[in-house]
Scaffold this motif. Structure first.
Motif, PDB file in Angstrom:
ATOM      1  N   ASN A  11      34.879 -25.010 -16.301  1.00  0.00           N
ATOM      2  CA  ASN A  11      33.523 -25.369 -16.691  1.00  0.00           C
ATOM      3  C   ASN A  11      33.218 -24.844 -18.091  1.00  0.00           C
ATOM      4  O   ASN A  11      32.657 -23.778 -18.283  1.00  0.00           O
ATOM      5  N   THR A  12      33.636 -25.615 -19.108  1.00  0.00           N
ATOM      6  CA  THR A  12      33.383 -25.241 -20.493  1.00  0.00           C
ATOM      7  C   THR A  12      32.550 -26.337 -21.153  1.00  0.00           C
ATOM      8  O   THR A  12      33.094 -27.339 -21.619  1.00  0.00           O
ATOM      9  N   PRO A  13      31.234 -26.191 -21.171  1.00  0.00           N
ATOM     10  CA  PRO A  13      30.354 -27.240 -21.704  1.00  0.00           C
ATOM     11  C   PRO A  13      30.549 -27.470 -23.192  1.00  0.00           C
ATOM     12  O   PRO A  13      30.949 -26.571 -23.937  1.00  0.00           O
ATOM     13  N   ASP A  14      30.263 -28.699 -23.609  1.00  0.00           N
ATOM     14  CA  ASP A  14      30.404 -29.057 -25.021  1.00  0.00           C
ATOM     15  C   ASP A  14      29.470 -28.242 -25.914  1.00  0.00           C
ATOM     16  O   ASP A  14      29.756 -28.022 -27.092  1.00  0.00           O
ATOM     17  N   SER A  15      28.359 -27.792 -25.348  1.00  0.00           N
ATOM     18  CA  SER A  15      27.386 -27.015 -26.131  1.00  0.00           C
ATOM     19  C   SER A  15      27.883 -25.612 -26.463  1.00  0.00           C
ATOM     20  O   SER A  15      27.290 -24.917 -27.283  1.00  0.00           O
ATOM     21  N   GLY A  16      28.954 -25.203 -25.839  1.00  0.00           N
ATOM     22  CA  GLY A  16      29.500 -23.865 -26.092  1.00  0.00           C
ATOM     23  C   GLY A  16      29.231 -22.895 -24.971  1.00  0.00           C
ATOM     24  O   GLY A  16      30.016 -21.999 -24.707  1.00  0.00           O
ATOM     25  N   GLY A  17      28.085 -23.030 -24.299  1.00  0.00           N
ATOM     26  CA  GLY A  17      27.783 -22.229 -23.118  1.00  0.00           C
ATOM     27  C   GLY A  17      27.329 -20.810 -23.376  1.00  0.00           C
ATOM     28  O   GLY A  17      27.111 -20.055 -22.434  1.00  0.00           O
ATOM     29  N   LEU A  18      27.181 -20.414 -24.662  1.00  0.00           N
ATOM     30  CA  LEU A  18      26.803 -19.028 -24.974  1.00  0.00           C
ATOM     31  C   LEU A  18      25.649 -18.998 -25.991  1.00  0.00           C
ATOM     32  O   LEU A  18      25.777 -18.414 -27.070  1.00  0.00           O
TER      33      LEU A  18
ATOM     34  N   GLN B 198      35.051 -22.065 -25.038  1.00  0.00           N
ATOM     35  CA  GLN B 198      36.364 -22.611 -25.357  1.00  0.00           C
ATOM     36  C   GLN B 198      37.224 -21.593 -26.106  1.00  0.00           C
ATOM     37  O   GLN B 198      38.443 -21.561 -25.945  1.00  0.00           O
ATOM     38  N   PHE B 199      36.597 -20.745 -26.912  1.00  0.00           N
ATOM     39  CA  PHE B 199      37.308 -19.683 -27.616  1.00  0.00           C
ATOM     40  C   PHE B 199      38.059 -18.791 -26.627  1.00  0.00           C
ATOM     41  O   PHE B 199      39.203 -18.380 -26.874  1.00  0.00           O
ATOM     42  N   PHE B 200      37.433 -18.510 -25.483  1.00  0.00           N
ATOM     43  CA  PHE B 200      38.044 -17.622 -24.501  1.00  0.00           C
ATOM     44  C   PHE B 200      39.180 -18.310 -23.738  1.00  0.00           C
ATOM     45  O   PHE B 200      40.119 -17.650 -23.318  1.00  0.00           O
ATOM     46  N   ARG B 201      39.118 -19.608 -23.604  1.00  0.00           N
ATOM     47  CA  ARG B 201      40.230 -20.331 -22.995  1.00  0.00           C
ATOM     48  C   ARG B 201      41.424 -20.366 -23.947  1.00  0.00           C
ATOM     49  O   ARG B 201      42.569 -20.187 -23.538  1.00  0.00           O
TER      50      ARG B 201
END
Length: 288
Positions: free
Chosen positions: A84-91, A105-108
């Motif tokens: 679950n990695t949203p396009d908005s960045g999630g953070l 996505q950076f963490f993936r």
């Protein structure tokens, strides 16, 4: 070299201790999860997000709670089963506080680099600077201060939630802080915290297609041509004269190279001279 006292250690990490105190005491968050959150934030500070924790001091408890929830989402992202990695960045809150763009996505994409960094910070930094606070939370000891000193010997302590599936063990051993070196970079965390990286951390498992034999020279060629001088050790699997080698283990020089190769995926596929090579992170049998 002057020895470091617990007063100096706590003074240097005063802000870190204050934020951890608020997480586990005021907000009553789980100690194990809070340790991982602090280790993640300290690791982020060590790479390119300086004074991130310091910026939290003036925030409300509810705001810190929300930012901690985003950190938990980052930790979950390190699990390959989490997609679950949203396009908005999630953070959104973390991005505002850092004043730099950062996303789940950076963490993936940096999964193994971050896991290794968190493990190192957790056991070399957090195990030393949060001991009295953990004692209070887990054993009901007298309420700790976020800046004053406490006895330099601590009993071994087990924190519920460890061993952790990704980050392993967390143990606070009996430790005399007077014996620590004031110039030990693991205490002050002024460099990349990868001192504890082992060859196992940096090992990849390679597999080849049956009927398409791959030589050691071909393996070296494909990885060095793509990632530079990255191979520390390459061991081709066992095969007799009539059997081709179907696997190999490759130790790379830096943990970051594994993330470059996998790019957030479980397996990476390469093709050379019509032959396929699959690469994944090596895990020892029995690994949690």
């Amino acid at each position: 070299m002057a020895p470091v006292s617990i007063e100096e250690l706590h003074t240097f990490h005063r802000i870190d201790r204050e934020v951890f105190f608020r997480l586990v005491i005021k907000l009553a968050r789980y100690p194990a999860q809070s340790l991982l959150v602090m280790a993640l934030w300290l690791w982020l500070e060590s790479i390119k997000y300086p004074k991130f924790i310091h910026k939290m001091v003036d925030l409300s408890d509810s705001m810190i709670d929300s930012i901690a929830n985003e950190a938990v989402a980052c930790l979950r992202c390190l699990n390959l089963e989490y997609n679950n990695t949203p396009d908005s960045g999630g953070l959104p809150l973390t991005t505002i506080l850092m004043q730099k763009k950062i996303s789940l996505q950076f963490f993936r994409q940096k999964r193994f680099t971050i896991i290794t960094g968190i493990k190192c910070v957790l056991n070399n930094i957090c195990a030393r600077i949060f001991t009295d606070i953990l004692q209070y939370v887990l054993k009901g000891s007298p309420s700790p201060s976020t800046s004053t000193s406490y006895p330099s010997h601590y009993r071994p302590m087990v924190v519920p939630g460890f061993p952790h599936p990704l980050f392993g063990t967390f143990t606070i051993p009996p430790l005399n802080f007077e014996e620590l070196d004031l110039l030990d970079p693991r205490i002050w965390i002024k460099m990349h915290p990868y001192d504890d990286t082992t060859d196992d951390d940096k090992t990849m498992f390679l597999t080849f297609s049956k009927g398409f034999p791959v030589t050691e020279e071909e393996v070296r060629h494909i990885f060095t041509s793509l990632y530079g001088d990255c191979i520390k050790i390459l061991n081709m699997g066992i095969g007799n004269i009539s059997e081709q080698v179907l696997f190999a283990t490759m130790v790379v020089n830096n943990i970051e190279t594994i993330d470059e190769i996998l790019n957030g995926n479980h397996v990476a596929k390469f093709r050379l001279n019509g032959k396929h090579i699959w690469a994944r992170k090596y895990e020892q049998r029995g690994h949690i």
